[in-house]
Structure formats: C-alpha cells, structure tokens
Design a protein around this motif. Structure first.
Motif, mmCIF file in Angstrom:
data_model
loop_
_atom_site.group_PDB
_atom_site.id
_atom_site.type_symbol
_atom_site.label_atom_id
_atom_site.label_comp_id
_atom_site.label_asym_id
_atom_site.label_seq_id
_atom_site.Cartn_x
_atom_site.Cartn_y
_atom_site.Cartn_z
ATOM 1 N N TYR A 184 43.571 39.740 33.421
ATOM 2 C CA TYR A 184 44.021 41.125 33.261
ATOM 3 C C TYR A 184 45.266 41.412 34.107
ATOM 4 N N TRP A 186 35.503 47.707 41.425
ATOM 5 C CA TRP A 186 36.929 48.029 41.496
ATOM 6 C C TRP A 186 37.185 49.528 41.563
ATOM 7 N N TYR A 239 45.822 36.134 42.477
ATOM 8 C CA TYR A 239 45.132 36.485 41.241
ATOM 9 C C TYR A 239 46.082 36.562 40.045
ATOM 10 N N LYS A 258 43.269 40.780 46.902
ATOM 11 C CA LYS A 258 43.039 41.345 45.576
ATOM 12 C C LYS A 258 43.479 42.797 45.626
ATOM 13 N N ASN A 298 41.627 50.150 39.460
ATOM 14 C CA ASN A 298 41.676 49.009 38.541
ATOM 15 C C ASN A 298 42.440 47.854 39.183
ATOM 16 N N PRO A 299 42.081 46.623 38.855
ATOM 17 C CA PRO A 299 42.822 45.488 39.406
ATOM 18 C C PRO A 299 44.287 45.561 39.013
ATOM 19 N N TYR A 359 41.500 49.342 31.477
ATOM 20 C CA TYR A 359 40.848 48.165 32.054
ATOM 21 C C TYR A 359 39.450 47.982 31.442
ATOM 22 N N ILE A 374 38.023 44.764 29.227
ATOM 23 C CA ILE A 374 36.808 44.020 29.592
ATOM 24 C C ILE A 374 35.836 44.005 28.415
ATOM 25 N N ASP A 381 39.427 39.344 35.693
ATOM 26 C CA ASP A 381 40.349 40.188 36.461
ATOM 27 C C ASP A 381 41.699 39.496 36.623
ATOM 28 N N ASP A 382 41.672 38.189 36.860
ATOM 29 C CA ASP A 382 42.908 37.419 37.025
ATOM 30 C C ASP A 382 43.751 37.499 35.748
ATOM 31 N N VAL A 406 33.587 45.595 37.418
ATOM 32 C CA VAL A 406 34.341 46.798 37.066
ATOM 33 C C VAL A 406 33.952 47.925 38.018
#
Length: 169
Positions: free
Chosen positions: A133, A16, A56, A35, A42-43, A94, A98, A130-131, A13
């Motif tokens: 999310y 990111w 991702y 990515k 955030n992703p 995000y 998590i 992350d993927d 986190v």
C-alpha cells in the motif's frame, strides 16, 4: 485460514488508527519504529530529499513486483486486463484497498468482466499488505517515480518480528 488472514489484516488496520494531526498533509504525521502514518492514521511513506525511502516503501516495491505486477503492470501502471493502481489509489481508501485485496472484486458490465482474485490466504501478499500500500500510495501521489528505490532505511527489528510471526515457521 482465510478468515485468520483477513482478521489479522483488519487488526492491523485498527492498529494504524493512532495518527496525529499534521500541518502538512504530504508529510507523515507520526512514526513508530520506521513505520509512518498520515494524519488519519493510515500507513504512508517517507521519502527524503535525496531519494532515500523508508524500509516499508522499499519492501512494498519488492513485494508489489513479486506478486502484483503480473496483472497490474510494472510500477502500478496497469495492463490490458487490470487497472492502474496508481490511479485507483487516488480515490480508494486504505480500508477499501485492504478489503479488495483480501476479499477480491468482480465487476461485470457491458460485456466486460473484470475479476480481482481474493488474496486473503496468500501470505506473500497479506503479510506485506501495508508495504504494498505505501509503495503504491507513493507512486499514486507522484512522490516516487518508476524506479527501484536506490537507497532505503535498514529493516527495523519490528518488521523482522512481524514477518516471522506472519509467515510462520
């Protein structure tokens, strides 16, 4: 083990948090080795006009359907005992996402008990969080339909290396 998994994810986190400002909030603000990140760091996903998705997002589709859809329904649409994540991601940050996945959640009220188990020790979830999310974020934003993405980027070497490091020997 659980503390290690949660610490590993929280370090991710923090990593990111290097987003760049973007004039269009619907487009990724930055990317590194396939990515993507939004303006807040955030992703996020990338979907081309022809429907091709980043690695991702595709990986998130696969991981979601192997670990999460049993409770949260196909494509994040919810079930009789778990909420639709396509709705939840409209208001969850995000960090909240998590924390909820890693630590679990329990809501009790009106004779109705809802429990999200803590998955902080489940490497099949935490190594790909992350993927998952970014897939759910794409679904929540209406950018990706209820389909398996037909075309996607190749798996970046960084993703391979991170998978090996997280999943272990």
């Amino acid at each position: 083990m659980r503390r290690l998994a949660v610490a590993t994810v929280m370090a991710g986190v923090a990593a990111w948090s290097v987003g760049a400002a973007s004039a269009d909030p619907t487009k990724p603000a930055s990317s590194e080795d396939g990515k993507y990140a939004d303006a807040d760091g955030n992703p996020t996903y990338r979907i081309d006009p022809d429907g091709k998705v980043d690695w991702y997002t595709f990986s998130g589709y696969r991981r979601y359907h192997s670990e999460c859809h049993v409770c949260h329904g196909p494509d994040g649409m919810g079930s009789t005992y778990a909420p639709p994540l396509v709705d939840s991601l409209k208001h969850l940050t995000y960090g909240d996402f998590i924390a909820t996945v890693a630590q679990g959640k329990k809501d009790v009220g009106n004779g109705n008990e809802k429990v999200m188990p803590a998955l902080g020790e489940n490497r099949n979830v935490m190594c790909y969080l992350d993927d998952i999310y970014v897939y759910l974020k794409a679904r929540s934003d209406g950018a990706l339909g209820r389909i398996r993405p037909e075309n996607h980027d190749a798996k970046p070497q960084t993703a391979k290396d991170n998978e090996t490091a997280c999943m272990g020997p």
